[in-house]
Write a protein that holds these residues in place. Structure first.
Motif, short mmCIF file in Angstrom:
data_model
loop_
_atom_site.label_atom_id
_atom_site.label_comp_id
_atom_site.label_asym_id
_atom_site.label_seq_id
_atom_site.Cartn_x
_atom_site.Cartn_y
_atom_site.Cartn_z
N VAL A 136 7.35 6.35 -13.63
CA VAL A 136 7.10 6.62 -12.21
C VAL A 136 8.38 7.15 -11.57
O VAL A 136 8.36 8.16 -10.86
CB VAL A 136 6.64 5.35 -11.47
N ASN A 158 0.80 -1.23 0.00
CA ASN A 158 0.00 0.00 0.00
C ASN A 158 0.83 1.28 0.00
O ASN A 158 0.67 2.14 0.86
CB ASN A 158 -0.93 0.01 1.22
N ASN A 159 1.71 1.38 -0.96
CA ASN A 159 2.42 2.65 -1.15
C ASN A 159 2.82 2.72 -2.61
O ASN A 159 2.78 1.72 -3.32
CB ASN A 159 3.65 2.73 -0.22
N THR A 160 3.22 3.91 -3.07
CA THR A 160 3.40 4.09 -4.51
C THR A 160 4.54 3.23 -5.07
O THR A 160 4.46 2.80 -6.20
CB THR A 160 3.58 5.58 -4.84
N GLU A 189 11.22 7.95 -4.53
CA GLU A 189 10.28 8.61 -3.62
C GLU A 189 11.01 9.23 -2.44
O GLU A 189 10.76 10.37 -2.05
CB GLU A 189 9.27 7.60 -3.08
#
Lengths: 456, 456
Positions: free
Chosen positions: A177, A109-111, A150
């Motif tokens: 990304v 659950n993270n990019t 990130e």
């Protein structure tokens, strides 16, 4: 269906671990020391400073400190995507008609789509704190590269990512990304480094490997002022940071009054597996509990199950120190399996030692069997897993089926490391039946072992 | 930084809503009734049975029932990915240097990547319960198609998805995800339906539109035995199911002793916006509170801000009942904006009525400004947002900047509907500077309005 145990348990912010756990502090028998590749003498912490930032070099060598405070700034970042849930897979249990209880710790659950962010933020933080001005790294499946991009965007550190060429080509959107977060990305092997040029000369059509991308990233770091290299797996420091997975999982299970009989994780370089099992292995080392611990690796890159426990280079370019670990040889080039994150020739020295000492098991699985499990899991639990993670799913499903056959109600915990959003080329190949299983021959492996460095 | 309010608040399973909220029950002035397109008489619930399953047709027409029990089976499915977190955007606040408090309700933590799953599972459940044997739908950005494919896989219902052609081409991997869950997927307009063939004849190079894909999916459903059509937005039933977003958000804010001064959501067909605002709009309708409610739509498809409040078809093929709503005309073909989920010519009749009655505001934003906000958000909050969601981010950022300029500490709540993993073509276009902003001319809009159906 019991309602007492919720489907997903999230710790509160107060309950979240404030310290990482260093497994080595509880190992009576330590992994063998890293060696200088020329002198074969043990590496000292200062020897690592040209490559790693100082705090990380210290963490790499620290066999004593049991708990390490997570810096405030890193905790702040963790709060942007953690805690990750501990999930009870009620629906999978039902679909398998098994008496086993299946839990998974979900890190997707993270990019970045995986657990990799847990160490990326720590490494970027320490680099920034030391006043470094840029970082380099390699990425296989792309999850580590995304995670570090990130983290570097957050701490405003320029980053160059060498991405294993076959993943770069299979996953065009991964590149976007990583670029969105402001990093440079280069397919490896490339002509931007001596290491890359040498590999291309020897094998111009190679799809690349993690070991080769590591060589390029290291070369770039040591030839650039104020730059250091960071790595998303294998290293002791990475296992330290990833212990947050296991610490959260264990705490959540304690809240539910549960304890796993068997813990299953996929194994590439060992970052997720080492983090997931850390506090459970502690129980084992201290004689508090004795859960089974199972590593699942791809049959195309069977480091634990068919590798040698020997000193080897961590990279294909043979520039790193030597580490004693399970290895297929630093020039091993796995067939283009879709689980790019598991295509590493070696294995975490900590996990290698524990496996060698009989404290954990390992199995190797062909990728079509892995994708069969991935699709079954997706349809029943609604999460589309990464191919890497699906190795652990396959392991857990097979364990749950054994429980059904034996009528045993074991408690299974596995690590669901990430999502498969960028792996749809692989899923398409599985669905249209063009996916192949390739396994290295004994002869090929033996040839590789012959080239292992000779250490007295 | 205040530590009392956690970064992410997850409700427990016990705290999760057990009922949906039907906003119409508290509207003194109801939306105008749907009309039969031939007779212009109000549609009766039975008229909808050939297209919708019965329970959903009833929900569509129900203006009275305030709270609707969420069926056990649907709650079970919700537990596979809900609750979604309410997030305090501390880092975004800091980056904007604003005294505003920014919260977002994040619906992207599931494989469909958006809030769409909330209604997909309800619709698949009721269809299965009625004994239907297959479903059809359309999808724009692909999030609804993925969500419904997940729900149909779970309930073992065959599904055909018509995907807006420009999204189908921009997002090749969306197709693979939908196929992984076992659904058929067809780019729209297609030659598989009369509606599609007609549109292709008129405009062979069209990138398609949601309205056009809807026509095809409806045609397929009414010409197939045991098949019904389901829709991911616009409809009253969808807003009912999506009220779970707002109910969870409001409950979480209550736990934190917070209440939003302004609530911001992106607006395509209205599914997320209608769900997010539902319980806050209730407060407004009942005179309990008076928050500002702001819809953000793309300047390329400015339904609220430049559309007419008029009766119109819900689809391009003109086969649906007429609904009174804000519309750009059912044959409006937006330029190929990257926010595929917001390219619908109409708007939820409920939201249209509320907007018409002055209970909410709307703004339209060009896509380069939207992507600027998306990248800024990603770098600061680590989540890569869907282009649709980034409209709300832009709205929230602009509001927070106004707070900074005015020295006001407002509490802002916005809906972060999903992730942008499948939108990397769009991000690449933004990053390399080739993204264009296209806005329809007044003349084009006027031409469209001339073709609106004439209703006395």
């Amino acid at each position: 269906m019991s309602k007492k145990i919720p489907h997903r348990l999230y710790l509160t912010e107060e309950q979240m671990p404030k310290q990482w756990y260093n497994l080595r502090a509880d190992m009576k028998d330590q992994p063998d020391p890293m060696l200088n590749p020329s002198t074969h003498l043990p590496v000292k912490v200062e020897d690592l400073y040209p490559v790693f930032c100082e705090e990380l070099a210290k963490q790499e060598m620290d066999e004593v400190t049991r708990y390490v405070d997570i810096p405030e700034e890193v905790q702040e970042f963790y709060h942007l995507y953690r805690p990750s849930p501990l999930v009870r897979a009620y629906n999978l249990e039902k679909a398998l008609d098994t008496p086993a209880k299946i839990y998974y710790k979900y890190e997707g659950n993270n990019t970045s789509g995986s657990h990799k962010l847990n160490s990326a933020v720590a490494q970027a933080y320490y680099a920034k704190k030391q006043g470094l001005t840029s970082l380099t790294t390699e990425t296989g499946a792309g999850q580590w590269g995304t995670a570090l991009a990130e983290a570097c965007a957050y701490f405003k550190l320029p980053l160059t990512v060498y991405m294993v060429k076959c993943s770069y080509e299979q996953k065009p959107f991964r590149k976007s990304v990583i670029q969105t977060f402001g990093a440079d990305i280069i397919p490896s092997p490339s002509t931007t480094t001596n290491a890359g040029r040498k590999i291309l000369e020897y094998n111009p059509n190679t799809g690349g490997s993690l070991g080769c991308a590591i060589s390029e990233a290291i070369e770039k770091s040591v030839t650039t002022e104020g730059c250091r290299y960071v790595l998303g797996s294998v290293l002791n420091q990475v296992l330290l940071h990833q212990s947050i997975i296991g610490l959260e999982a264990k705490q959540a299970m304690e809240i539910l009054d549960e304890y796993p009989d068997v813990i299953i994780g996929c194994a590439g370089g060992g970052s997720n597996l080492g983090g997931l099992i850390a506090p459970f292995m502690q129980d084992k080392l201290l004689g508090i509990a004795n859960p089974r611990i199972v590593a699942v690796e791809p049959a195309s890159c069977p480091t634990f199950t068919r590798g040698r426990y020997a000193y080897d280079f961590c990279d294909t370019g043979k520039v790193t120190p030597l580490a004693r670990m399970y290895t297929l040889g630093s020039d091993f080039m796995p067939s283009p399996d879709h689980a790019g994150g598991l295509r590493y020739h070696g294995m975490s020295p900590i996990l290698s030692k524990l496996y060698h000492d009989g404290l954990m098991e390992a199995i190797a699985i062909e990728q079509t069997k892995v994708f069969e499990a991935a699709v079954f899991f997706a349809k029943n639990e609604t999460i589309l897993p990464a191919p890497e993670s699906a190795h652990a799913i396959r392991g857990a499903i097979d364990e749950a089926i054994k429980c059904r056959e034996a009528g045993e109600s074991k408690t299974i915990l596995f690590g669901l490391t990430g999502t498969g959003y960028f792996d749809m080329t692989a899923y398409s190949a599985y669905l249209d039946g063009t996916m192949k299983d390739t396994v290295p021959s004994d002869e090929d492996l033996l040839e590789g072992f012959k080239r292992l460095p000779v250490v007295d």
